[in-house]
Design a protein around this motif. Structure first.
Motif: not given
Length: 58
Positions: A6-13
């Motif tokens: 979740l954190i990784q995807r938020i950061n990617e976006l």
């Protein structure tokens, strides 16, 4: 629940938004992920606050 994906995807976006912008679908996904993240954080804070006990030494 907050997991590493979740954190990784938020950061990617967030990085993509800053670099080149997001599509409407990505904006919707980002908003949904933020809501999931904030709900989890609020739950953790409420749980910790509910465990606090005040002791009066009088």
């Amino acid at each position: 629940m907050i997991d590493q994906q979740l954190i990784q995807r938020i950061n990617e976006l967030a990085r993509k938004k800053k670099a080149e912008g997001l599509t409407n679908q990505e904006k919707q996904e980002q908003a949904r992920l933020y809501q999931v993240y904030l709900k989890a954080i609020r739950g953790q804070v409420k749980q910790q606050l509910s465990q606090i006990r005040f002791v009066d030494k009088q």
